[in-house]
Enzyme design. Structure first.
Site, PDB file in Angstrom:
ATOM      1  N   LYS A   1      10.324   6.344   2.716  1.00 22.09           N
ATOM      2  CA  LYS A   1      10.279   5.261   1.741  1.00 22.09           C
ATOM      3  C   LYS A   1      11.376   5.307   0.710  1.00 22.09           C
ATOM      4  O   LYS A   1      11.442   4.430  -0.153  1.00 22.09           O
ATOM      5  CB  LYS A   1       8.923   5.263   1.021  1.00 22.09           C
ATOM      6  CG  LYS A   1       7.814   4.886   1.941  1.00 22.09           C
ATOM      7  CD  LYS A   1       6.529   4.648   1.220  1.00 22.09           C
ATOM      8  CE  LYS A   1       5.440   4.428   2.248  1.00 22.09           C
ATOM      9  NZ  LYS A   1       4.127   4.359   1.657  1.00 22.09           N
TER      10      LYS A   1
ATOM     11  N   GLY B   1       0.840  -1.195   0.000  1.00 23.03           N
ATOM     12  CA  GLY B   1       0.000   0.000   0.000  1.00 23.03           C
ATOM     13  C   GLY B   1       0.868   1.234   0.000  1.00 23.03           C
ATOM     14  O   GLY B   1       1.275   1.722   1.047  1.00 23.03           O
ATOM     15  N   THR B   2       1.166   1.713  -1.177  1.00 22.00           N
ATOM     16  CA  THR B   2       2.075   2.847  -1.271  1.00 22.00           C
ATOM     17  C   THR B   2       2.050   3.339  -2.707  1.00 22.00           C
ATOM     18  O   THR B   2       1.452   2.717  -3.579  1.00 22.00           O
ATOM     19  CB  THR B   2       3.502   2.403  -0.911  1.00 22.00           C
ATOM     20  OG1 THR B   2       4.344   3.533  -0.960  1.00 22.00           O
ATOM     21  CG2 THR B   2       4.017   1.393  -1.887  1.00 22.00           C
ATOM     22  N   THR B   3       2.685   4.479  -2.958  1.00 18.64           N
ATOM     23  CA  THR B   3       2.960   4.865  -4.343  1.00 18.64           C
ATOM     24  C   THR B   3       4.391   5.341  -4.414  1.00 18.64           C
ATOM     25  O   THR B   3       4.784   6.255  -3.684  1.00 18.64           O
ATOM     26  CB  THR B   3       2.047   6.024  -4.803  1.00 18.64           C
ATOM     27  OG1 THR B   3       0.717   5.739  -4.455  1.00 18.64           O
ATOM     28  CG2 THR B   3       2.158   6.226  -6.298  1.00 18.64           C
TER      29      THR B   3
END
Lengths: 204, 328
Positions: free
Chosen positions: B144, B113-115
């Site tokens: 990140k 769950g990230t971009t």
């Protein structure tokens, strides 16, 4: 989704593979070359899980090169195909590779040959073969129009027919394909068939 | 390609190691059932390791990441004399070990769950990421973009611990390469190192979807590496649950000859749009630029502020207004 197919002609063998690298619904890249040059007169077109595909074909490539260094002569296509099948079979009950392989080669004595090697280590020497969803369309096209001893032009014509059929009938058809040929002059890239071009990058 | 004599030798040492492991286990465990379970697991592990050592052509599990770098322990360890036991780690005491492993894998699997995104342009590589990490209903903020060394960056998607550990491990290996070869490692080499390690652990529940971006002698390079073992070289990538949204904005605004400011803005905008639509992405957008001198952090903006910056509130005309009733 991955389409790989190939056929044997008069003194040459052709393999065609799609060039999209896909992750569920996302296309990460459309110019990924899935046909590896094994040595001067052999090509290996692979489809399957991405990690397995690259690792397994590189492993086969390095072992084929090692044989040549150790013994001074290159492996024949049949020997390379049997070695590949053997590795898949040994790993099958422990740590299986999910890779389907079409191995095409040219030997001076026996001419061109094409080997169909499944992920469960089935091996057949064939005149024409295909893997993936594209096989549903390309196999029958090849069965209809193939005859032994085709010239390069006739074979490329047949390949283009298959690609057009895949593009028009497969719901998630890959946009781009790469065609590679192996004959007495060696293994090399023949052409790309692109319908989606990436943003142009000026070469260094 | 196999040597019979060498096979016999390896077999001999393998059985020697297994026997000593067994002796150690027996002395360690007083509880019979736990001891037996441990012995069974170790035996099966040893079995596969032995077979893997014998057939040296098959991939060996790359445990170099688990090596402790302080190998100069005092001699006279009660282990195996001069030979150290093969690297291994403690197993939890549970009745159903297989079920536990399956559950652990399932817990980490949907976690990307990230971009994150990265792209190459004429002046180098832009690397951008959001900062949201969620565990169930709890949301927190994580860095990140991992700085592997002063000229290479890695992005994190998937299991945070996996990404952080293996990127740090990659940084160690890169530094060792520099010291051994007196030159920096290429981005191709670094990404191949990471891909090989992740490949050897496939099926064991690692969840890593990372991009390695850097500038080496051949210019800027970008590789996508994931825990299934895939490794792709490319010019534009986006990873994570918000990646389809980011791809749209990125592909549309991309040109090779962007200036650095325009490229930073493109990266920031793409991440912002992904965080707007994807619930699992949000927090702070970080954008880094990797140039010939190394990486430099450009921005760190909160997406909430970015929203009002891109779409300022326009006072809209009110058609009807409610007013207080005057008197009864």
């Amino acid at each position: 989704m991955e389409c790989v197919f190939g056929l044997v002609g008069n003194g040459f063998a052709i393999v065609v593979a799609d060039t999209s690298a896909v992750h569920s619904i996302l296309v990460h890249k459309s110019n990924e070359d899935k046909i590896m040059v094994l040595d001067s007169h052999k090509l290996i077109a692979a489809s399957g899980e991405p990690g397995d595909r690259v690792q397994f074909t590189e492993y086969i490539q390095k072992n084929v090169a090692l044989y040549q260094f150790r013994n001074g002569i290159p492996l024949t296509t049949a020997a390379a195909a049997n070695f590949t099948r053997g590795e898949l079979a040994t790993a099958l009950r422990k740590n299986p590779y999910f890779v389907n392989v079409l191995l095409a080669g040219y030997d001076k004595e026996t001419g061109p040959s094409l080997y169909y090697i499944d992920y469960i280590a089935t091996m057949h020497k064939v005149d024409k073969g295909a893997f993936g969803y594209g096989s549903y369309f390309s196999l029958s096209m090849m069965d209809r129009h193939y005859h032994s001893g085709m010239s390069v032009e006739e074979a490329i014509d047949l390949v283009d027919k298959c690609i057009m059929e895949i593009r028009s009938r497969l719901v998630v058809a890959p946009p781009n394909f790469v065609i590679k040929i192996v004959d007495k002059d060696g293994a090399r890239q023949y052409a790309w068939r692109e319908s989606v071009k990436d943003a142009p990058v000026p070469s260094a | 390609m196999k040597c019979k004599a060498m096979e016999k030798e390896i077999n001999k040492w393998a059985t020697f190691l297994v026997e000593n492991e067994l002796a150690q286990l027996r002395s360690n465990f007083t509880d019979k059932s736990a001891g037996l379970a441990q012995i069974k697991f170790r035996l099966s592990e040893q079995g596969t390791n032995t077979r893997k050592h014998l057939k040296s052509e098959i991939m060996k599990l790359d445990t170099s990441g688990l090596e402790s770098f302080s190998t100069l322990t005092a001699p006279g360890d009660d282990v195996v004399g001069e030979f150290s036991a093969p690297p291994s780690f403690q197993l939890p005491n549970s009745n159903d070990f297989d079920g536990f492993v399956k559950e652990a894998i399932q817990m980490v699997k949907p976690a990307k769950g990230t971009t994150t995104l990265a792209f190459i342009f004429k002046d180098g590589v832009i690397v951008a990421a959001d900062s949201r990490a969620s565990m169930g209903g709890y949301i927190y903020s994580v860095k990140k973009i991992i700085e592997i060394n002063p000229y290479m960056l890695g992005t994190m998607a998937g299991g945070a611990a996996d990404c952080q550990f293996w990127h740090r491990n990659l940084g160690i290996k890169c530094r060792l390469h520099e010291l051994a070869n007196k030159r920096r490692i290429s981005v191709t080499g670094a990404s191949k190192l990471l891909a090989n390690i992740l490949y050897s652990y496939r099926g064991m529940g690692l969840s890593v979807g990372t991009m390695i971006a850097g500038w080496d002698e051949t210019g800027p390079s970008l590789y996508y590496v994931d825990s299934e073992g895939g490794r792709l070289k490319g010019t534009r990538f986006s990873v994570g649950s918000g990646s389809p949204y980011a791809y749209g904005v990125l592909d549309n605004g991309y040109r090779y000859d962007l200036s650095v400011e325009e490229a930073v803005e493109l990266g920031r905008r793409a991440i912002y749009h992904a965080t707007f639509r994807d619930g699992a992405s949000g927090g702070v957008v970080s954008v880094y630029h990797v140039g010939p001198e190394g990486w430099k952090k450009w921005t760190g903006d909160d997406v909430g502020d970015l929203h009002y910056q891109y779409y300022p509130v326009v006072p809209s005309t009110v058609e009807q207004e409610m007013v207080e009733a005057t008197g009864a």
